[in-house]
Design a protein around this motif. Structure first.
Motif, PDB file in Angstrom:
ATOM      1  N   UNK A 199       0.790  -1.222   0.000  1.00  0.00           N
ATOM      2  CA  UNK A 199       0.000   0.000   0.000  1.00  0.00           C
ATOM      3  C   UNK A 199       0.819   1.267   0.000  1.00  0.00           C
ATOM      4  N   UNK A 200       1.957   1.275  -0.689  1.00  0.00           N
ATOM      5  CA  UNK A 200       2.800   2.463  -0.737  1.00  0.00           C
ATOM      6  C   UNK A 200       2.955   2.962  -2.165  1.00  0.00           C
ATOM      7  N   UNK A 201       3.129   4.282  -2.299  1.00  0.00           N
ATOM      8  CA  UNK A 201       3.340   4.897  -3.604  1.00  0.00           C
ATOM      9  C   UNK A 201       4.825   5.088  -3.912  1.00  0.00           C
ATOM     10  N   UNK A 202       5.696   4.764  -2.979  1.00  0.00           N
ATOM     11  CA  UNK A 202       7.140   4.909  -3.165  1.00  0.00           C
ATOM     12  C   UNK A 202       7.516   6.341  -3.556  1.00  0.00           C
ATOM     13  N   UNK A 203       7.150   7.306  -2.727  1.00  0.00           N
ATOM     14  CA  UNK A 203       7.537   8.691  -3.005  1.00  0.00           C
ATOM     15  C   UNK A 203       9.039   8.862  -2.786  1.00  0.00           C
ATOM     16  N   UNK A 204       9.544  10.033  -3.177  1.00  0.00           N
ATOM     17  CA  UNK A 204      10.983  10.264  -3.071  1.00  0.00           C
ATOM     18  C   UNK A 204      11.466  10.281  -1.625  1.00  0.00           C
ATOM     19  N   UNK A 205      10.609  10.651  -0.677  1.00  0.00           N
ATOM     20  CA  UNK A 205      11.016  10.583   0.729  1.00  0.00           C
ATOM     21  C   UNK A 205      11.222   9.134   1.165  1.00  0.00           C
ATOM     22  N   UNK A 206      10.440   8.221   0.615  1.00  0.00           N
ATOM     23  CA  UNK A 206      10.558   6.806   0.963  1.00  0.00           C
ATOM     24  C   UNK A 206      11.786   6.173   0.323  1.00  0.00           C
TER      25      UNK A 206
ATOM     26  N   UNK B 234      11.573  -5.866  -6.109  1.00  0.00           N
ATOM     27  CA  UNK B 234      10.421  -5.302  -5.423  1.00  0.00           C
ATOM     28  C   UNK B 234       9.190  -6.158  -5.667  1.00  0.00           C
ATOM     29  N   UNK B 235       8.455  -6.394  -4.588  1.00  0.00           N
ATOM     30  CA  UNK B 235       7.157  -7.073  -4.639  1.00  0.00           C
ATOM     31  C   UNK B 235       6.136  -6.073  -4.114  1.00  0.00           C
ATOM     32  N   UNK B 236       5.196  -5.681  -4.942  1.00  0.00           N
ATOM     33  CA  UNK B 236       4.295  -4.584  -4.588  1.00  0.00           C
ATOM     34  C   UNK B 236       2.858  -5.067  -4.454  1.00  0.00           C
ATOM     35  N   UNK B 237       2.409  -5.185  -3.198  1.00  0.00           N
ATOM     36  CA  UNK B 237       1.014  -5.501  -2.900  1.00  0.00           C
ATOM     37  C   UNK B 237       0.253  -4.187  -2.824  1.00  0.00           C
ATOM     38  N   UNK B 238      -0.608  -3.965  -3.812  1.00  0.00           N
ATOM     39  CA  UNK B 238      -1.314  -2.692  -3.870  1.00  0.00           C
ATOM     40  C   UNK B 238      -2.641  -2.879  -4.576  1.00  0.00           C
ATOM     41  N   UNK B 239      -3.655  -2.186  -4.106  1.00  0.00           N
ATOM     42  CA  UNK B 239      -4.972  -2.278  -4.726  1.00  0.00           C
ATOM     43  C   UNK B 239      -5.015  -1.546  -6.061  1.00  0.00           C
ATOM     44  N   UNK B 240      -4.050  -0.637  -6.282  1.00  0.00           N
ATOM     45  CA  UNK B 240      -3.996   0.161  -7.509  1.00  0.00           C
ATOM     46  C   UNK B 240      -2.919  -0.388  -8.433  1.00  0.00           C
ATOM     47  N   UNK B 241      -3.268  -0.840  -9.625  1.00  0.00           N
ATOM     48  CA  UNK B 241      -2.246  -1.336 -10.558  1.00  0.00           C
ATOM     49  C   UNK B 241      -1.163  -0.310 -10.858  1.00  0.00           C
ATOM     50  N   UNK B 242      -1.532   0.954 -10.890  1.00  0.00           N
ATOM     51  CA  UNK B 242      -0.556   2.001 -11.175  1.00  0.00           C
ATOM     52  C   UNK B 242       0.606   1.949 -10.192  1.00  0.00           C
ATOM     53  N   UNK B 243       0.306   1.758  -8.917  1.00  0.00           N
ATOM     54  CA  UNK B 243       1.349   1.692  -7.895  1.00  0.00           C
ATOM     55  C   UNK B 243       1.968   0.303  -7.801  1.00  0.00           C
TER      56      UNK B 243
ATOM     57  N   UNK C 129       2.976  -1.610 -10.081  1.00  0.00           N
ATOM     58  CA  UNK C 129       4.022  -1.865 -11.070  1.00  0.00           C
ATOM     59  C   UNK C 129       5.226  -0.949 -10.925  1.00  0.00           C
ATOM     60  N   UNK C 130       5.262  -0.112  -9.898  1.00  0.00           N
ATOM     61  CA  UNK C 130       6.376   0.817  -9.746  1.00  0.00           C
ATOM     62  C   UNK C 130       7.678   0.089  -9.440  1.00  0.00           C
ATOM     63  N   UNK C 131       8.792   0.730  -9.792  1.00  0.00           N
ATOM     64  CA  UNK C 131      10.137   0.200  -9.567  1.00  0.00           C
ATOM     65  C   UNK C 131      10.322  -1.169 -10.215  1.00  0.00           C
ATOM     66  N   UNK C 132       9.623  -1.364 -11.345  1.00  0.00           N
ATOM     67  CA  UNK C 132       9.685  -2.637 -12.071  1.00  0.00           C
ATOM     68  C   UNK C 132       9.357  -3.804 -11.146  1.00  0.00           C
ATOM     69  N   UNK C 133       8.454  -3.561 -10.207  1.00  0.00           N
ATOM     70  CA  UNK C 133       8.145  -4.555  -9.196  1.00  0.00           C
ATOM     71  C   UNK C 133       7.279  -5.689  -9.694  1.00  0.00           C
TER      72      UNK C 133
ATOM     73  N   UNK D  63      24.909   8.256  -6.906  1.00  0.00           N
ATOM     74  CA  UNK D  63      24.492   6.968  -6.335  1.00  0.00           C
ATOM     75  C   UNK D  63      23.060   6.598  -6.701  1.00  0.00           C
ATOM     76  N   UNK D  64      22.363   7.485  -7.403  1.00  0.00           N
ATOM     77  CA  UNK D  64      20.981   7.185  -7.770  1.00  0.00           C
ATOM     78  C   UNK D  64      20.961   6.073  -8.817  1.00  0.00           C
ATOM     79  N   UNK D  65      19.914   5.256  -8.734  1.00  0.00           N
ATOM     80  CA  UNK D  65      19.797   4.177  -9.711  1.00  0.00           C
ATOM     81  C   UNK D  65      18.365   4.039 -10.175  1.00  0.00           C
ATOM     82  N   UNK D  66      18.219   3.491 -11.368  1.00  0.00           N
ATOM     83  CA  UNK D  66      16.913   3.137 -11.901  1.00  0.00           C
ATOM     84  C   UNK D  66      16.693   1.653 -11.643  1.00  0.00           C
ATOM     85  N   UNK D  67      15.571   1.327 -11.025  1.00  0.00           N
ATOM     86  CA  UNK D  67      15.257  -0.081 -10.765  1.00  0.00           C
ATOM     87  C   UNK D  67      14.452  -0.609 -11.949  1.00  0.00           C
ATOM     88  N   UNK D  68      15.140  -1.345 -12.798  1.00  0.00           N
ATOM     89  CA  UNK D  68      14.528  -1.820 -14.044  1.00  0.00           C
ATOM     90  C   UNK D  68      14.433  -3.339 -14.120  1.00  0.00           C
TER      91      UNK D  68
END
Length: 625
Positions: free
Chosen positions: A302-309, A323-332, A334-338, A620-625
């Motif tokens: 149930x997280x949107x993975x904002x930049x603070x997180x 990443x394994x993303x349990x979320x009721x919203x498909x938009x969230x 699939x974030x971080x290529x989860x 040190x930033x990375x893209x999680x793909x």
């Protein structure tokens, strides 16, 4: 059969008959309507609310934005199963809704906005407060609400109300789509009579769905958890919206996987649960952030993975992290290529717990020992920040929180949104119940705290509700104190005076802007705002609005004042002056980075040094793909 009513009367009657139901709990959807009246709504909705006062409670607001905040606070405390409506006049009354609407939509919290609008029939053009757009005659200021609303419609004919009202309630009760919903109401249409089918006003129950996980996704999720050696749960606000806290506790106890929390998710586990490791990200604990850096599987619930997180994409350092993303919203999901697990949080966690139990899956003892010992060390740091060795001196901000921490129990609720307090609270506050920690950090809107506390108190009148407010946010919106006094809503306001924007002052210094324009001070001889603190008396201001005010000058004073405020049955403010904005507040520093771009070229040494540090972090930033 039909009944003849005005459009406004029909809308009020319709709203009074809408209900939600989840897990057998049925609630009225629109618990009340907030309003400030002007020529755009007084003869329509104003008259309708008088006509049907027995069916629709009313609250008188003082600021349109604040009314939305109050409705949002009520909605969040009601687990999104109930909310309030907000009506305003045309023009500035309507545009004042925009900030509140954005806050509601960003945080996925339902609120119904009913702004007045210009005449649909255009008998006179323009009318008072009308915005003229030469290339689009059908545009009004209410169109500013379109991008911040999950549903928007303008009712220009009575017949349009039925399908639009039904669509509005569908969105309000949809756990994926919910947010601000706007029905713009031209003032002439509000007062127009129409023959309505009686069925439109029959009680209607909207089931709030709990979609189950797809079996294939659940199987893949179980496989991912079983393969992980250093998994970490990131609990977001969706845990609370789903009422999944108990199931999360069972999952954590069964698997021994540590649980970190976002600002919205804090309280998903009690602070003393063995698997709770505190807040994560830029305002998180050292324990949670170190676990995040080495995690090979991050289970977002149930997280949107904002930049603070995510510490602006720098936190999850393990090259093999997934990443394994349990979320009721498909938009969230699939974030971080989860790996997505699209489901209600409660049902998804229950399914994961059951499937993993069949394999007897638990993380290794060494991992449990590691995070348990780290958590103990962190709590010792919190104790040191809370401790007040000299009770007769002015407290630091962490000591203010420590005094409150020593007083409250699980029945108390803390409301906050902006300034330096969110960081201190996320790192240090020891949450005792699922809904004690009410931080609005999706939009982090200054001025949210006092009106939202009123909304929370209306939803939970038996609870002690504290609005934690800095001087900056207090000056943004103290107006609803008058509403609390008028209606006898016994909120507690803890007003911390540090003479400026302490949080932004610290950020300004870190990015080379030298705290420019962040302190509340008189001009110095050189014209800069670096002189003596402003001679304002916010305690007197709160008292002038009708609130009982208790001034605390020392730690001992503060403890006494907080106890008196907690026992009070009238709106009460505790005023305490802490350190000024240009001094250190005393809490542990940030444990992870946050990306605020620094000037790429500058002559001042502070900015040059800040840019060098910025470039090191960016690398040190990375893209999680």
């Amino acid at each position: 059969m039909t009944i003849r009513l005005t459009v406004a009367q029909a809308l009020v009657r319709f709203l009074a008959a809408q209900y939600t139901e989840r897990d057998g709990e049925r609630r009225r959807l629109i618990g009340a309507t907030w309003g400030i009246f002007g020529h755009g709504n007084v003869a329509g909705l104003g008259q309708a609310l008088v006509e049907h006062a027995d069916a629709m409670p009313f609250h008188q607001g003082r600021n349109e934005q604040a009314m939305v905040h109050a409705a949002v606070g009520y909605a969040r405390q009601s687990n999104r199963l109930a909310t309030h409506a907000v009506t305003t006049s045309v023009g500035p009354g309507a545009t004042n809704l925009v900030t509140g609407a954005a806050l509601a939509t960003v945080n996925h919290l339902p609120v119904l906005l009913l702004p007045g609008d210009v005449f649909a029939a255009r008998p006179a053009d323009p009318v008072l407060q009308q915005l003229e757009v030469p290339h689009a005659a059908d545009v009004s200021v209410n169109d500013t609400l379109r991008p911040v609303s999950r549903f928007f419609d303008r009712i220009t004919r009575p017949e349009q109300l039925i399908p639009s009202a039904l669509a509005a309630v569908r969105v309000l009760t949809d756990p994926v789509e919910t947010g601000a919903v706007t029905l713009a109401l031209p003032q002439d249409v509000q007062a127009e009579a129409h023959d309505w089918p009686e069925e439109f006003f029959a009680p209607r129950v909207w089931t709030v769905r709990r979609p189950a996980a797809d079996p294939a996704e659940l199987t893949a999720a179980v496989r991912a958890v079983r393969q992980a050696r250093r998994p970490l749960v990131v609990a977001g606000g969706g845990v609370h919206h789903s009422r999944a806290e108990a199931v999360l506790a069972d999952f954590a106890a069964a698997t021994r996987i540590p649980v970190a929390s976002t600002q919205a998710g804090k309280g998903s586990l009690r602070w003393d649960h063995p698997q709770d490791v505190g807040g994560i990200g830029h305002t998180g604990t050292a324990t949670a952030d170190e676990l995040a850096r080495t995690a090979d599987l991050v289970i977002g619930v149930g997280t949107r993975y904002t930049d603070f997180t995510t510490a602006s994409g720098t936190l999850f350092e393990n090259p093999d992290v997934r990443f394994l993303n349990l979320n009721i919203a498909p938009y969230d999901g699939h974030k971080l290529a989860g790996l997505p697990l699209i489901a209600d949080a409660r049902g998804g966690l229950a399914g994961l717990t059951e499937a993993l139990a069949q394999h007897g899956h638990r993380v290794a003892d060494a991992y449990v020992t590691e995070y348990t010992e780290d958590k103990e060390r962190w709590e010792q740091r919190v104790d040191a920040c809370y401790e007040a060795d000299e009770p007769d001196v002015r407290p630091t901000q962490p000591q203010v929180l420590g005094a409150l921490d020593a007083l409250v129990d699980e029945s108390d609720i803390l409301v906050n949104a902006a300034g330096s307090l969110p960081g201190d609270l996320h790192r240090m506050w020891r949450t005792r119940s699922r809904d004690q920690y009410h931080l609005e950090y999706g939009y982090s809107c200054m001025g949210y705290e006092i009106p939202a506390a009123i909304g929370v108190k209306l939803a939970a009148p038996e609870r002690n509700v504290w609005a934690l407010v800095g001087d900056g946010t207090y000056l943004m919106m103290p107006t609803e104190i008058v509403t609390a006094v008028q209606e006898g809503i016994a909120i507690k306001v803890l007003l911390v005076q540090n003479h400026g924007y302490a949080s932004i002052g610290g950020l300004s210094e870190s990015v080379g802007a030298e705290r420019f324009g962040t302190a509340y001070r008189l001009p110095a001889a050189d014209g800069t705002l670096t002189g003596a603190p402003l001679p304002v008396d916010l305690a007197a201001n709160a008292a002038s609005l009708g609130m009982r005010v208790l001034r605390a000058r020392t730690v001992d004073d503060l403890r006494s004042a907080l106890a008196k405020a907690r026992a009070a049955d009238t709106p009460t403010c505790v005023y305490v002056e802490t350190e000024t904005a240009d001094t250190v507040s005393g809490p542990p520093p940030a444990q992870a980075w946050w990306d605020v771009p620094v000037a790429a070229t500058a002559t001042r040494s502070s900015a040059v040094k800040a840019r060098e540090l910025y470039e090191r972090h960016v690398s040190t930033r990375r893209r999680h793909l």
